[in-house]
Write a protein that holds these residues in place. Structure first.
Motif, mmCIF file in Angstrom:
data_model
loop_
_atom_site.group_PDB
_atom_site.id
_atom_site.type_symbol
_atom_site.label_atom_id
_atom_site.label_comp_id
_atom_site.label_asym_id
_atom_site.label_seq_id
_atom_site.Cartn_x
_atom_site.Cartn_y
_atom_site.Cartn_z
ATOM 1 N N UNK A 163 0.789 -1.215 0.000
ATOM 2 C CA UNK A 163 0.000 0.000 0.000
ATOM 3 C C UNK A 163 0.825 1.271 0.000
ATOM 4 N N UNK A 164 1.969 1.252 -0.705
ATOM 5 C CA UNK A 164 2.815 2.440 -0.801
ATOM 6 C C UNK A 164 3.218 2.641 -2.252
ATOM 7 N N UNK A 165 3.492 3.892 -2.600
ATOM 8 C CA UNK A 165 4.009 4.188 -3.931
ATOM 9 C C UNK A 165 5.457 3.758 -4.026
ATOM 10 N N UNK A 166 5.811 3.117 -5.133
ATOM 11 C CA UNK A 166 7.203 2.714 -5.357
ATOM 12 C C UNK A 166 7.770 3.384 -6.608
ATOM 13 N N UNK A 167 6.931 4.147 -7.300
ATOM 14 C CA UNK A 167 7.393 4.870 -8.478
ATOM 15 C C UNK A 167 6.343 5.856 -8.933
ATOM 16 N N UNK A 168 6.786 6.871 -9.642
ATOM 17 C CA UNK A 168 5.853 7.873 -10.155
ATOM 18 C C UNK A 168 6.519 8.665 -11.263
ATOM 19 N N UNK A 169 5.715 9.149 -12.183
ATOM 20 C CA UNK A 169 6.176 10.063 -13.230
ATOM 21 C C UNK A 169 5.315 11.306 -13.192
ATOM 22 N N UNK A 170 5.961 12.456 -13.253
ATOM 23 C CA UNK A 170 5.273 13.744 -13.256
ATOM 24 C C UNK A 170 5.721 14.514 -14.488
ATOM 25 N N UNK A 171 4.876 14.536 -15.489
ATOM 26 C CA UNK A 171 5.181 15.249 -16.733
ATOM 27 C C UNK A 171 4.211 16.405 -16.890
ATOM 28 N N UNK A 172 4.743 17.571 -17.208
ATOM 29 C CA UNK A 172 3.883 18.722 -17.377
ATOM 30 C C UNK A 172 4.671 20.008 -17.376
ATOM 31 N N UNK A 173 3.986 21.166 -17.413
ATOM 32 C CA UNK A 173 4.675 22.451 -17.472
ATOM 33 C C UNK A 173 5.672 22.665 -16.329
ATOM 34 N N UNK A 174 5.411 22.104 -15.155
ATOM 35 C CA UNK A 174 6.367 22.175 -14.037
ATOM 36 C C UNK A 174 6.581 20.780 -13.475
ATOM 37 N N UNK A 175 6.750 19.815 -14.363
ATOM 38 C CA UNK A 175 6.831 18.420 -13.950
ATOM 39 C C UNK A 175 7.932 18.125 -12.961
ATOM 40 N N UNK A 176 9.081 18.762 -13.128
ATOM 41 C CA UNK A 176 10.193 18.524 -12.212
ATOM 42 C C UNK A 176 9.917 19.036 -10.820
ATOM 43 N N UNK A 177 9.160 20.115 -10.711
ATOM 44 C CA UNK A 177 8.830 20.668 -9.399
ATOM 45 C C UNK A 177 7.720 19.862 -8.724
ATOM 46 N N UNK A 178 6.714 19.472 -9.497
ATOM 47 C CA UNK A 178 5.637 18.645 -8.949
ATOM 48 C C UNK A 178 6.186 17.311 -8.452
ATOM 49 N N UNK A 179 7.268 16.851 -9.047
ATOM 50 C CA UNK A 179 7.873 15.576 -8.658
ATOM 51 C C UNK A 179 8.268 15.551 -7.184
ATOM 52 N N UNK A 180 8.556 16.714 -6.603
ATOM 53 C CA UNK A 180 9.071 16.750 -5.233
ATOM 54 C C UNK A 180 8.170 16.001 -4.256
#
Length: 453
Positions: A399-416
């Protein structure tokens, strides 16, 4: 006569410079050995200048979006301004005096030249030999991997270094390699009106990331006017003194361009370090290290040379661990479960932890979700340029996240936030009951949590 010191750091890129400077500030006698520029690849030929290029290209395209939302704007690309900023602001004309002075001001001794191991605790630089009482830190980074394509070696191809130092843009360019470096530079050059063709041997761009990431990268490159060819490789390369000719495998197609950029990855070269004198294999692709960066008795390694990813943030992370170990201070061993990375295209493509495929290959039972940024209120408000998505990979048993992708206009910042969730193993049911600010791009994360299947 041998020269005595406490620590020798071979290679003063971001990680090596941090180790050497921190140990010197702690009172140790430190010799830093650098064959090129203090600071390494990142500030002179990679992270910093490339992001200046990306920023400039993004401004051009953003200005072109004005007509859809705010009025009219006419923009004329001028590469000279980009090249001037890289030369004058980022690199001081590829002069490392500031970085060198920064290191010596901390008490370190800078030695210019190529360092070679000469047995445990010993490093030679030219006709000088340094004996390190505590040990040696290897931080010599990597070099561009040049594929063995017939004819390529005899041509004036470019690597990332040539691209960063370009005073003028070519009218046309072929980019071999569709990884982060190739994709970023292809987009920049296309936005400055070079005719760009990307050739990638895998069946998609950004092949180490989620398939959706590669599809997005290809989509935006094509929208910028670039040609994207996947599932094919260069079979032969020639140069007639004026232009390159690239013949592709399995096809009769010929590509012709003024410049050829090779961006097919990077590799370590351990042979010049004479690692065999300390029992390591010079033919290995990396220096093996344990959790505290130890590669042997009195020997540590940090950065790209360890094979944990060619990222400055990994180098700095490992440097902190090595410093603690050398100084005998307690601290956790390296943990790469939540290793973040960002491809700084427009839109940015950030990722952390495992991809869905990697998780399944490890035998994990996973749940995933994909939600488009454009479906969020902020994405709708943003309008043109809102391409992107959030993809989550959950270990369903824990029940935990082990990976994620954040793509978008500020994808690198949302990744935090996703980085924190993966690193801290925050239960998904807690994340689902968090308050997500409205209207923000990161609110898409909340929607993706609700879509986990």
């Amino acid at each position: 006569m041998n020269e005595q010191t406490d620590v020798v750091v071979v290679g003063l890129g971001p990680g090596g410079e941090h180790v050497a400077g921190t140990l010197a500030e702690a009172g140790l006698d430190v010799v830093g050995v650098e064959a090129e520029l203090v600071g390494g690849e990142c500030p002179y030929w990679a992270c910093v200048p490339s992001k200046m290029m990306v920023r400039a290209g993004s401004l051009l395209v953003e200005a072109g979006r004005v007509s859809a939302l705010a009025g009219e704007a006419v923009v004329t690309p001028d590469w000279a301004r980009v090249a001037g900023r890289i030369r004058d602001e980022a690199t001081d004309g590829w002069n490392d005096r500031v970085a060198a002075d920064r290191f010596t001001a901390k008490g370190g001794r800078l030695v210019r030249g190529t360092g070679r191991l000469a047995g445990p605790h010993r490093v030679t630089v030219g006709d000088r030999t340094f004996e390190a009482r505590r040990g040696v830190v290897l931080a010599t980074g990597t070099r561009p991997r040049i594929p063995p394509v017939p004819g390529l070696a005899g041509t004036p191809y470019w690597t990332n270094r040539d691209a960063m130092a370009a005073e003028e843009l070519p009218a046309s360019m072929v980019v071999l390699g569709g990884g982060a470096i190739g994709v970023e530079l292809a987009q920049v050059f296309a936005r400055f009106k070079s005719a760009v063709t990307v050739v990638e041997g895998q069946h998609r761009l950004l092949s180490q990331e989620e398939p959706e990431a590669g599809e997005l990268a290809a989509q935006v490159l094509r929208a910028d006017g670039a040609t994207v060819l996947t599932g094919t490789r260069a079979r032969q390369v020639s140069h007639d003194g004026r232009e390159f000719t690239v013949r592709l495998e399995g096809e009769e197609q010929l590509l012709r361009a003024e410049r050829l950029l090779v961006a097919t990855g990077r590799e370590a070269d351990l042979t010049p370090l004479a690692v065999d004198t300390v029992g390591l294999d010079p033919a290995a692709g990396a220096v093996p290290v344990e959790g505290h960066m130890r590669a042997g008795e009195g020997l540590w390694a940090v950065g790209d040379i360890t094979g944990r990813g060619a990222f400055t943030h990994v180098s700095m992370y490992q440097a902190e661990i090595a410093v603690r170990d050398i100084l005998g201070r307690p601290g956790p061993a390296a943990d790469y479960r939540a290793l973040p990375r960002v491809t700084f295209t427009d839109p940015e493509i950030g990722a952390v932890g495992l991809t869905e495929r990697q998780a399944r290959e490890q035998g994990l039972r996973v749940r995933t979700s994909v939600v488009r940024v454009a479906s969020s209120t902020r994405g709708w408000i943003h309008g043109p340029g809102n391409e992107g998505f959030i993809k989550l990979v959950e270990d369903a048993d824990r029940g935990v996240l082990i990976g994620a992708t954040s793509a978008g206009p500020t994808g690198g910042e949302v990744l935090y936030g996703l980085n924190v969730a993966v690193h801290a193993e925050i239960p998904v049911d807690r994340l689902q009951h968090m308050i997500y600010t409205y209207p923000t791009f990161h609110r898409t994360v909340g929607a993706a949590l609700g879509e986990l299947r």
